[in-house]
Design a protein around this motif. Structure first.
Motif, PDB file in Angstrom:
ATOM      1  N   PRO A  43       0.823  -1.211   0.000  1.00  0.00           N
ATOM      2  CA  PRO A  43       0.000   0.000   0.000  1.00  0.00           C
ATOM      3  C   PRO A  43       0.861   1.266   0.000  1.00  0.00           C
ATOM      4  O   PRO A  43       1.915   1.305   0.628  1.00  0.00           O
ATOM      5  CB  PRO A  43      -0.819  -0.100   1.291  1.00  0.00           C
ATOM      6  CG  PRO A  43      -0.208  -1.165   2.096  1.00  0.00           C
ATOM      7  CD  PRO A  43       0.690  -1.971   1.227  1.00  0.00           C
ATOM      8  N   SER A  44       0.411   2.263  -0.710  1.00  0.00           N
ATOM      9  CA  SER A  44       1.137   3.524  -0.810  1.00  0.00           C
ATOM     10  C   SER A  44       1.206   4.216   0.549  1.00  0.00           C
ATOM     11  O   SER A  44       0.235   4.218   1.301  1.00  0.00           O
ATOM     12  CB  SER A  44       0.443   4.440  -1.811  1.00  0.00           C
ATOM     13  OG  SER A  44       0.999   5.732  -1.756  1.00  0.00           O
ATOM     14  N   LYS A  46       1.167   7.204   0.890  1.00  0.00           N
ATOM     15  CA  LYS A  46       0.324   8.395   0.768  1.00  0.00           C
ATOM     16  C   LYS A  46      -1.088   8.138   1.275  1.00  0.00           C
ATOM     17  O   LYS A  46      -1.815   9.083   1.565  1.00  0.00           O
ATOM     18  CB  LYS A  46       0.263   8.861  -0.685  1.00  0.00           C
ATOM     19  CG  LYS A  46       1.590   9.338  -1.214  1.00  0.00           C
ATOM     20  CD  LYS A  46       1.491   9.760  -2.661  1.00  0.00           C
ATOM     21  CE  LYS A  46       2.844  10.196  -3.189  1.00  0.00           C
ATOM     22  NZ  LYS A  46       2.777  10.599  -4.599  1.00  0.00           N
ATOM     23  N   LEU A  47      -1.475   6.870   1.373  1.00  0.00           N
ATOM     24  CA  LEU A  47      -2.802   6.526   1.875  1.00  0.00           C
ATOM     25  C   LEU A  47      -2.884   6.807   3.375  1.00  0.00           C
ATOM     26  O   LEU A  47      -1.881   6.715   4.085  1.00  0.00           O
ATOM     27  CB  LEU A  47      -3.092   5.048   1.644  1.00  0.00           C
ATOM     28  CG  LEU A  47      -3.340   4.606   0.222  1.00  0.00           C
ATOM     29  CD1 LEU A  47      -3.435   3.083   0.153  1.00  0.00           C
ATOM     30  CD2 LEU A  47      -4.611   5.240  -0.317  1.00  0.00           C
ATOM     31  N   PRO A  48      -4.081   7.083   3.857  1.00  0.00           N
ATOM     32  CA  PRO A  48      -4.249   7.233   5.311  1.00  0.00           C
ATOM     33  C   PRO A  48      -3.878   5.930   6.024  1.00  0.00           C
ATOM     34  O   PRO A  48      -3.989   4.842   5.457  1.00  0.00           O
ATOM     35  CB  PRO A  48      -5.733   7.538   5.483  1.00  0.00           C
ATOM     36  CG  PRO A  48      -6.195   8.002   4.146  1.00  0.00           C
ATOM     37  CD  PRO A  48      -5.312   7.354   3.131  1.00  0.00           C
ATOM     38  N   LEU A  49      -3.431   6.065   7.250  1.00  0.00           N
ATOM     39  CA  LEU A  49      -2.998   4.921   8.042  1.00  0.00           C
ATOM     40  C   LEU A  49      -4.073   3.846   8.137  1.00  0.00           C
ATOM     41  O   LEU A  49      -3.782   2.650   8.020  1.00  0.00           O
ATOM     42  CB  LEU A  49      -2.623   5.415   9.451  1.00  0.00           C
ATOM     43  CG  LEU A  49      -1.479   4.756  10.164  1.00  0.00           C
ATOM     44  CD1 LEU A  49      -0.253   4.649   9.292  1.00  0.00           C
ATOM     45  CD2 LEU A  49      -1.161   5.510  11.430  1.00  0.00           C
ATOM     46  N   SER A  50      -5.312   4.257   8.315  1.00  0.00           N
ATOM     47  CA  SER A  50      -6.401   3.287   8.446  1.00  0.00           C
ATOM     48  C   SER A  50      -6.582   2.475   7.168  1.00  0.00           C
ATOM     49  O   SER A  50      -6.866   1.273   7.226  1.00  0.00           O
ATOM     50  CB  SER A  50      -7.707   3.991   8.826  1.00  0.00           C
ATOM     51  OG  SER A  50      -8.055   4.927   7.824  1.00  0.00           O
ATOM     52  N   ASP A  51      -6.421   3.098   6.008  1.00  0.00           N
ATOM     53  CA  ASP A  51      -6.544   2.378   4.738  1.00  0.00           C
ATOM     54  C   ASP A  51      -5.388   1.399   4.548  1.00  0.00           C
ATOM     55  O   ASP A  51      -5.584   0.268   4.090  1.00  0.00           O
ATOM     56  CB  ASP A  51      -6.599   3.348   3.559  1.00  0.00           C
ATOM     57  CG  ASP A  51      -7.899   4.126   3.515  1.00  0.00           C
ATOM     58  OD1 ASP A  51      -8.873   3.723   4.199  1.00  0.00           O
ATOM     59  OD2 ASP A  51      -7.946   5.149   2.806  1.00  0.00           O
ATOM     60  N   ARG A  52      -4.195   1.834   4.893  1.00  0.00           N
ATOM     61  CA  ARG A  52      -3.037   0.936   4.790  1.00  0.00           C
ATOM     62  C   ARG A  52      -3.210  -0.262   5.711  1.00  0.00           C
ATOM     63  O   ARG A  52      -2.922  -1.399   5.333  1.00  0.00           O
ATOM     64  CB  ARG A  52      -1.754   1.682   5.147  1.00  0.00           C
ATOM     65  CG  ARG A  52      -1.407   2.754   4.135  1.00  0.00           C
ATOM     66  CD  ARG A  52      -0.117   3.408   4.441  1.00  0.00           C
ATOM     67  NE  ARG A  52       0.929   2.404   4.274  1.00  0.00           N
ATOM     68  CZ  ARG A  52       2.126   2.487   4.801  1.00  0.00           C
ATOM     69  NH1 ARG A  52       2.453   3.519   5.521  1.00  0.00           N
ATOM     70  NH2 ARG A  52       3.015   1.554   4.605  1.00  0.00           N
ATOM     71  N   ARG A  53      -3.696  -0.003   6.911  1.00  0.00           N
ATOM     72  CA  ARG A  53      -3.921  -1.085   7.870  1.00  0.00           C
ATOM     73  C   ARG A  53      -4.969  -2.065   7.343  1.00  0.00           C
ATOM     74  O   ARG A  53      -4.797  -3.280   7.435  1.00  0.00           O
ATOM     75  CB  ARG A  53      -4.359  -0.492   9.207  1.00  0.00           C
ATOM     76  CG  ARG A  53      -4.599  -1.512  10.273  1.00  0.00           C
ATOM     77  CD  ARG A  53      -4.937  -0.902  11.595  1.00  0.00           C
ATOM     78  NE  ARG A  53      -5.621   0.373  11.469  1.00  0.00           N
ATOM     79  CZ  ARG A  53      -5.681   1.287  12.407  1.00  0.00           C
ATOM     80  NH1 ARG A  53      -5.087   1.085  13.555  1.00  0.00           N
ATOM     81  NH2 ARG A  53      -6.339   2.401  12.225  1.00  0.00           N
ATOM     82  N   ARG A  54      -6.032  -1.545   6.744  1.00  0.00           N
ATOM     83  CA  ARG A  54      -7.096  -2.379   6.197  1.00  0.00           C
ATOM     84  C   ARG A  54      -6.570  -3.249   5.053  1.00  0.00           C
ATOM     85  O   ARG A  54      -6.860  -4.445   4.976  1.00  0.00           O
ATOM     86  CB  ARG A  54      -8.253  -1.506   5.709  1.00  0.00           C
ATOM     87  CG  ARG A  54      -9.430  -2.280   5.176  1.00  0.00           C
ATOM     88  CD  ARG A  54     -10.523  -1.356   4.645  1.00  0.00           C
ATOM     89  NE  ARG A  54     -10.035  -0.310   3.760  1.00  0.00           N
ATOM     90  CZ  ARG A  54      -9.713  -0.496   2.466  1.00  0.00           C
ATOM     91  NH1 ARG A  54      -9.804  -1.683   1.929  1.00  0.00           N
ATOM     92  NH2 ARG A  54      -9.295   0.516   1.729  1.00  0.00           N
ATOM     93  N   ILE A  55      -5.772  -2.667   4.167  1.00  0.00           N
ATOM     94  CA  ILE A  55      -5.209  -3.406   3.035  1.00  0.00           C
ATOM     95  C   ILE A  55      -4.298  -4.526   3.524  1.00  0.00           C
ATOM     96  O   ILE A  55      -4.379  -5.671   3.050  1.00  0.00           O
ATOM     97  CB  ILE A  55      -4.458  -2.447   2.088  1.00  0.00           C
ATOM     98  CG1 ILE A  55      -5.453  -1.520   1.391  1.00  0.00           C
ATOM     99  CG2 ILE A  55      -3.625  -3.215   1.075  1.00  0.00           C
ATOM    100  CD1 ILE A  55      -4.816  -0.346   0.665  1.00  0.00           C
ATOM    101  N   LEU A  56      -3.429  -4.212   4.475  1.00  0.00           N
ATOM    102  CA  LEU A  56      -2.521  -5.234   5.006  1.00  0.00           C
ATOM    103  C   LEU A  56      -3.279  -6.333   5.735  1.00  0.00           C
ATOM    104  O   LEU A  56      -2.960  -7.515   5.598  1.00  0.00           O
ATOM    105  CB  LEU A  56      -1.505  -4.602   5.953  1.00  0.00           C
ATOM    106  CG  LEU A  56      -0.357  -3.871   5.285  1.00  0.00           C
ATOM    107  CD1 LEU A  56       0.516  -3.193   6.331  1.00  0.00           C
ATOM    108  CD2 LEU A  56       0.469  -4.817   4.446  1.00  0.00           C
ATOM    109  N   ALA A  57      -4.302  -5.964   6.495  1.00  0.00           N
ATOM    110  CA  ALA A  57      -5.101  -6.959   7.214  1.00  0.00           C
ATOM    111  C   ALA A  57      -5.806  -7.890   6.237  1.00  0.00           C
ATOM    112  O   ALA A  57      -5.861  -9.112   6.449  1.00  0.00           O
ATOM    113  CB  ALA A  57      -6.110  -6.270   8.121  1.00  0.00           C
ATOM    114  N   LYS A  58      -6.334  -7.333   5.160  1.00  0.00           N
ATOM    115  CA  LYS A  58      -7.013  -8.139   4.139  1.00  0.00           C
ATOM    116  C   LYS A  58      -6.033  -9.108   3.490  1.00  0.00           C
ATOM    117  O   LYS A  58      -6.340 -10.300   3.324  1.00  0.00           O
ATOM    118  CB  LYS A  58      -7.633  -7.217   3.087  1.00  0.00           C
ATOM    119  CG  LYS A  58      -8.201  -7.908   1.879  1.00  0.00           C
ATOM    120  CD  LYS A  58      -9.557  -8.486   2.168  1.00  0.00           C
ATOM    121  CE  LYS A  58     -10.254  -8.940   0.892  1.00  0.00           C
ATOM    122  NZ  LYS A  58     -10.071 -10.331   0.584  1.00  0.00           N
TER     123      LYS A  58
END
Length: 75
Positions: A43-44, A46-58
Motif C-alpha cells: 500500500p502507498s 500516501k494513503l491514510p494509516l487506516s486504509d493501509r492497515r485495512r489493506i494489510l489486514a485483508k
C-alpha cells in the motif's frame, strides 16, 4: 503535559510503521513458498494509516486462508 505526550506518540507511530513493514516482509517471503499464486500489494504511504492497515489486514487474512487450504486440505 502536551510536550510529554509528543515523544510517546512519535514512538508509538514509529513502532506501528515498523510492524507494518514486518507484516509486508513476512507476506512477501511467505508468498514465494505457497503452491498457489499470491500477489502481495504494497500500500502507498500516501494513503491514510487506516486504509493501509485495512489493506494489510485483508492481505494477511487472504494469505492465512490460502495457507490453511494448502496445509490442511481436509478441513
Amino acid at each position: 503535559m502536551y510536550i510529554n505526550g509528543v515523544p510517546f506518540c512519535a514512538v508509538h507511530l514509529s513502532t506501528y510503521f515498523s510492524l507494518q513493514d514486518l507484516v509486508l516482509r513476512f507476506l512477501k517471503r511467505a508468498a514465494v513458498n505457497l503452491q498457489q499464486s499470491f500477489k502481495v500489494v504494497v500500500p502507498s504511504r500516501k494513503l491514510p494509516l487506516s486504509d493501509r492497515r485495512r489493506i494489510l489486514a485483508k492481505q494477511l487474512g487472504d494469505f492465512v486462508h490460502i495457507y490453511n487450504k494448502v496445509r490442511f486440505p481436509n478441513f
